[in-house]
Design a protein around this motif. Structure first.
Motif, PDB file in Angstrom:
ATOM      1  N   GLN A   4       0.833  -1.187   0.000  1.00  0.00           N
ATOM      2  CA  GLN A   4       0.000   0.000   0.000  1.00  0.00           C
ATOM      3  C   GLN A   4       0.874   1.246   0.000  1.00  0.00           C
ATOM      4  OE1 GLN A   4      -3.450  -1.563   2.927  1.00  0.00           O
ATOM      5  NE2 GLN A   4      -1.415  -1.610   3.791  1.00  0.00           N
ATOM      6  N   ALA A   5       0.280   2.362  -0.317  1.00  0.00           N
ATOM      7  CA  ALA A   5       1.002   3.637  -0.301  1.00  0.00           C
ATOM      8  C   ALA A   5       0.660   4.377   0.980  1.00  0.00           C
ATOM      9  CB  ALA A   5       0.629   4.467  -1.522  1.00  0.00           C
ATOM     10  N   SER A  25      13.001  10.053   3.371  1.00  0.00           N
ATOM     11  CA  SER A  25      12.854   8.852   2.554  1.00  0.00           C
ATOM     12  C   SER A  25      11.611   8.102   2.993  1.00  0.00           C
ATOM     13  CB  SER A  25      14.088   7.947   2.669  1.00  0.00           C
ATOM     14  OG  SER A  25      14.230   7.444   3.981  1.00  0.00           O
ATOM     15  N   CYS A  26      11.060   7.342   2.076  1.00  0.00           N
ATOM     16  CA  CYS A  26       9.840   6.591   2.352  1.00  0.00           C
ATOM     17  C   CYS A  26       9.956   5.228   1.685  1.00  0.00           C
ATOM     18  CB  CYS A  26       8.628   7.354   1.815  1.00  0.00           C
ATOM     19  SG  CYS A  26       7.045   6.669   2.317  1.00  0.00           S
ATOM     20  N   GLY A  27       9.983   4.167   2.493  1.00  0.00           N
ATOM     21  CA  GLY A  27      10.131   2.818   1.965  1.00  0.00           C
ATOM     22  C   GLY A  27       9.000   1.911   2.407  1.00  0.00           C
ATOM     23  N   PRO A  42      18.658  19.783  14.334  1.00  0.00           N
ATOM     24  CA  PRO A  42      18.080  18.830  13.373  1.00  0.00           C
ATOM     25  C   PRO A  42      18.296  17.382  13.800  1.00  0.00           C
ATOM     26  CG  PRO A  42      20.101  19.801  12.495  1.00  0.00           C
ATOM     27  CD  PRO A  42      19.787  20.539  13.761  1.00  0.00           C
ATOM     28  N   MET A  43      17.296  16.557  13.571  1.00  0.00           N
ATOM     29  CA  MET A  43      17.320  15.131  13.878  1.00  0.00           C
ATOM     30  C   MET A  43      16.716  14.374  12.698  1.00  0.00           C
ATOM     31  SD  MET A  43      18.367  14.946  17.100  1.00  0.00           S
ATOM     32  CE  MET A  43      18.644  16.160  18.408  1.00  0.00           C
ATOM     33  N   ALA A  44      17.060  13.105  12.587  1.00  0.00           N
ATOM     34  CA  ALA A  44      16.382  12.217  11.653  1.00  0.00           C
ATOM     35  C   ALA A  44      15.519  11.272  12.481  1.00  0.00           C
ATOM     36  CB  ALA A  44      17.389  11.434  10.818  1.00  0.00           C
ATOM     37  N   ILE A  45      14.242  11.165  12.145  1.00  0.00           N
ATOM     38  CA  ILE A  45      13.331  10.297  12.890  1.00  0.00           C
ATOM     39  C   ILE A  45      12.783   9.223  11.956  1.00  0.00           C
ATOM     40  CG2 ILE A  45      11.193  10.176  14.214  1.00  0.00           C
ATOM     41  CD1 ILE A  45      11.653  12.959  15.189  1.00  0.00           C
ATOM     42  N   LYS A  46      12.958   7.976  12.367  1.00  0.00           N
ATOM     43  CA  LYS A  46      12.491   6.833  11.590  1.00  0.00           C
ATOM     44  C   LYS A  46      11.209   6.296  12.214  1.00  0.00           C
ATOM     45  CE  LYS A  46      14.279   2.389   9.871  1.00  0.00           C
ATOM     46  NZ  LYS A  46      15.472   1.503   9.894  1.00  0.00           N
ATOM     47  N   GLU A  47      10.178   6.191  11.409  1.00  0.00           N
ATOM     48  CA  GLU A  47       8.865   5.722  11.869  1.00  0.00           C
ATOM     49  C   GLU A  47       8.612   4.304  11.366  1.00  0.00           C
ATOM     50  OE1 GLU A  47       4.371   7.545  11.806  1.00  0.00           O
ATOM     51  OE2 GLU A  47       5.467   7.529   9.903  1.00  0.00           O
ATOM     52  N   TYR A  48       8.270   3.410  12.274  1.00  0.00           N
ATOM     53  CA  TYR A  48       7.912   2.044  11.901  1.00  0.00           C
ATOM     54  C   TYR A  48       6.521   2.049  11.261  1.00  0.00           C
ATOM     55  CZ  TYR A  48       6.207  -2.757  12.570  1.00  0.00           C
ATOM     56  OH  TYR A  48       5.649  -4.010  12.382  1.00  0.00           O
ATOM     57  N   LEU A  49       6.446   1.688   9.986  1.00  0.00           N
ATOM     58  CA  LEU A  49       5.159   1.683   9.294  1.00  0.00           C
ATOM     59  C   LEU A  49       5.245   0.772   8.062  1.00  0.00           C
ATOM     60  CD1 LEU A  49       2.430   3.113   9.848  1.00  0.00           C
ATOM     61  CD2 LEU A  49       3.041   4.734   8.047  1.00  0.00           C
ATOM     62  N   PRO A  50       5.288  -0.551   8.269  1.00  0.00           N
ATOM     63  CA  PRO A  50       5.370  -1.474   7.128  1.00  0.00           C
ATOM     64  C   PRO A  50       4.116  -1.402   6.257  1.00  0.00           C
ATOM     65  CG  PRO A  50       5.027  -2.675   9.180  1.00  0.00           C
ATOM     66  CD  PRO A  50       5.286  -1.256   9.560  1.00  0.00           C
ATOM     67  N   ALA A  51       4.316  -1.103   4.998  1.00  0.00           N
ATOM     68  CA  ALA A  51       3.190  -0.858   4.104  1.00  0.00           C
ATOM     69  C   ALA A  51       2.359  -2.109   3.837  1.00  0.00           C
ATOM     70  CB  ALA A  51       3.710  -0.276   2.781  1.00  0.00           C
ATOM     71  N   SER A  52       2.940  -3.282   4.044  1.00  0.00           N
ATOM     72  CA  SER A  52       2.186  -4.517   3.826  1.00  0.00           C
ATOM     73  C   SER A  52       1.225  -4.828   4.967  1.00  0.00           C
ATOM     74  CB  SER A  52       3.147  -5.693   3.649  1.00  0.00           C
ATOM     75  OG  SER A  52       3.939  -5.527   2.496  1.00  0.00           O
ATOM     76  N   VAL A 195      12.270  -8.851   2.936  1.00  0.00           N
ATOM     77  CA  VAL A 195      12.830  -7.556   2.571  1.00  0.00           C
ATOM     78  C   VAL A 195      14.329  -7.740   2.337  1.00  0.00           C
ATOM     79  CG1 VAL A 195      13.101  -5.139   3.238  1.00  0.00           C
ATOM     80  CG2 VAL A 195      11.082  -6.412   3.963  1.00  0.00           C
ATOM     81  N   HIS A 196      14.697  -7.965   1.087  1.00  0.00           N
ATOM     82  CA  HIS A 196      16.090  -8.129   0.714  1.00  0.00           C
ATOM     83  C   HIS A 196      16.447  -7.102  -0.340  1.00  0.00           C
ATOM     84  CE1 HIS A 196      15.184 -12.573   1.731  1.00  0.00           C
ATOM     85  NE2 HIS A 196      15.828 -12.039   2.745  1.00  0.00           N
ATOM     86  N   THR A 197      17.710  -6.713  -0.375  1.00  0.00           N
ATOM     87  CA  THR A 197      18.183  -5.873  -1.472  1.00  0.00           C
ATOM     88  C   THR A 197      18.940  -6.778  -2.431  1.00  0.00           C
ATOM     89  OG1 THR A 197      18.389  -3.980   0.028  1.00  0.00           O
ATOM     90  CG2 THR A 197      19.524  -3.846  -2.100  1.00  0.00           C
ATOM     91  N   PRO A 198      18.350  -7.081  -3.594  1.00  0.00           N
ATOM     92  CA  PRO A 198      18.976  -8.024  -4.520  1.00  0.00           C
ATOM     93  C   PRO A 198      20.420  -7.627  -4.846  1.00  0.00           C
ATOM     94  CG  PRO A 198      16.752  -7.516  -5.224  1.00  0.00           C
ATOM     95  CD  PRO A 198      17.071  -6.578  -4.100  1.00  0.00           C
ATOM     96  N   GLY A 199      21.296  -8.611  -4.799  1.00  0.00           N
ATOM     97  CA  GLY A 199      22.706  -8.384  -5.097  1.00  0.00           C
ATOM     98  C   GLY A 199      23.541  -8.118  -3.866  1.00  0.00           C
ATOM     99  N   PHE A 200      22.938  -7.534  -2.840  1.00  0.00           N
ATOM    100  CA  PHE A 200      23.675  -7.195  -1.621  1.00  0.00           C
ATOM    101  C   PHE A 200      23.367  -8.154  -0.467  1.00  0.00           C
ATOM    102  CE2 PHE A 200      23.391  -3.248  -4.050  1.00  0.00           C
ATOM    103  CZ  PHE A 200      24.730  -2.895  -4.109  1.00  0.00           C
ATOM    104  N   ALA A 201      22.208  -8.787  -0.495  1.00  0.00           N
ATOM    105  CA  ALA A 201      21.838  -9.720   0.573  1.00  0.00           C
ATOM    106  C   ALA A 201      22.578 -11.042   0.394  1.00  0.00           C
ATOM    107  CB  ALA A 201      20.331  -9.960   0.553  1.00  0.00           C
ATOM    108  N   ALA A 202      23.058 -11.599   1.504  1.00  0.00           N
ATOM    109  CA  ALA A 202      23.790 -12.863   1.484  1.00  0.00           C
ATOM    110  C   ALA A 202      22.846 -14.023   1.174  1.00  0.00           C
ATOM    111  CB  ALA A 202      24.467 -13.078   2.836  1.00  0.00           C
ATOM    112  N   PRO A 203      23.390 -15.135   0.665  1.00  0.00           N
ATOM    113  CA  PRO A 203      22.542 -16.299   0.344  1.00  0.00           C
ATOM    114  C   PRO A 203      21.703 -16.769   1.519  1.00  0.00           C
ATOM    115  CG  PRO A 203      24.757 -16.615  -0.521  1.00  0.00           C
ATOM    116  CD  PRO A 203      24.798 -15.370   0.303  1.00  0.00           C
ATOM    117  N   GLU A 204      22.273 -16.740   2.720  1.00  0.00           N
ATOM    118  CA  GLU A 204      21.556 -17.240   3.893  1.00  0.00           C
ATOM    119  C   GLU A 204      20.409 -16.330   4.318  1.00  0.00           C
ATOM    120  OE1 GLU A 204      25.606 -15.566   5.231  1.00  0.00           O
ATOM    121  OE2 GLU A 204      24.812 -16.797   3.585  1.00  0.00           O
TER     122      GLU A 204
END
Length: 318
Positions: A4-5, A25-27, A42-52, A195-204
């Protein structure tokens, strides 16, 4: 489940003693805001909000969470909160500094020091393949100082990539945006897409998650160094497990970079986790050997400390 958005909190919103200024940023897992505290720091604040799992519509503050998603959402929030608590206990110049963490608006927030500079990903795009070997060695070795602290506290990052390595204006790197909470959430909620980043995530991170360890982050470090040369990631590890089309770095860039560095990248990117460097310290020792492939892997501790100090004093152009 379709993603969802989610709508971010509005600019100017007062979140406890912080005022939201804008979205950074918004992921799919979280939203990061630029905010100011009561002293206009100034601060950076990260909000837990999984779109799924949750949906916040325009004009709302509280997310709407379906009954069937509620237990999973709360479990993920607990993981996010515990991660913030663990990171707040770390104080290292090469790790993002977590200053506060709290629950509000039926979710959780992590307050971090706001850094000025740009990501390694932005640096790679700007340089267009022209990144020098000395830069790679210095940045990665300094970053590994921070990663050693993470592992020493029995934590894993699990989302190391150029976009999560921030290069400050003074040239020093800082590791940001840990992915361990996301990884834990997808382990429990099997119906959610990992939630993986293709190419950077390890096989395991795709299979045999019980074998996750420091070597998993080391795979991502190897992929990050690879991306500095190629402006892109190596083939995704899950595809490599089925049919490995990885072209070794020592073949692709022979003659352009030292054989020792290229072999080190290939070492980090081995599919078998037992054949990679087993600790950050083991990898650092090799990177600090620079261009001498015949040097002994056992260096004197005094020499090692001296080299690390030199790297800590490094500035661009020196």
């Amino acid at each position: 489940m379709a993603t969802q958005a989610n709508q971010p909190l509005p600019d100017g919103y007062q979140l406890q003693n912080y005022r939201i200024r804008k979205v950074l940023s918004c992921g799919g897992f979280s939203i990061v805001y630029l905010a100011e505290d009561e002293n206009e720091v100034p601060m950076a604040i990260k909000e837990y909000l999984p779109a799924s799992l949750a949906l916040r519509n325009r004009g709302d503050v509280l997310p709407a969470i379906a009954e069937e998603n509620l237990a999973t959402f709360r479990y993920g929030m607990k993981c996010f909160f515990e991660e913030g608590k663990s990171l707040a206990g770390l104080s290292h110049s090469n790790i993002v500094r977590v200053l506060n963490f709290f629950r509000a608006n039926e979710t959780a927030y992590m307050v971090m020091r706001y850094e000025r500079g740009r990501t390694l990903q932005e640096h790679i795009q700007h340089q267009r393949g022209g990144i020098k070997e000395d830069f790679i060695r210095r940045v990665i070795t300094l970053l590994l100082n921070g990663l050693r602290e993470v592992h020493a506290n029995k934590l894993l990052h699990l989302d190391i990539k150029p976009a999560n390595i921030f290069i400050r204006n003074d040239g020093t790197p800082v590791l940001i945006d840990f992915g361990a909470a996301r990884q834990t959430l997808t382990e429990r909620a099997t119906r959610l897409s990992p939630v993986h980043t293709p190419g950077f995530a390890a096989p395991e991170q795709y299979r045999k998650r019980e074998t996750l360890g420091p070597w998993s982050d080391i795979y991502s470090i190897g992929a990050t160094m690879y991306a500095c040369f190629d402006s892109g990631a190596p083939p995704p590890a899950d595809q490599r497990l089925d049919k490995d089309k990885y072209v070794p770095a020592r073949n692709r860039w022979s003659g352009k970079y030292s054989e020792q560095l290229l072999q080190t990248i290939d070492w980090c990117l081995r599919l078998d986790h037992l054949r990679r460097p087993q600790s950050v310290f083991a990898l650092q020792k090799v990177l600090l050997r620079e261009r001498d492939p015949t040097a002994s892997l056992t260096s004197r501790s005094a020499d090692f400390r001296d080299l690390v100090q030199k790297l800590a004093n490094w500035r661009p152009g020196r």
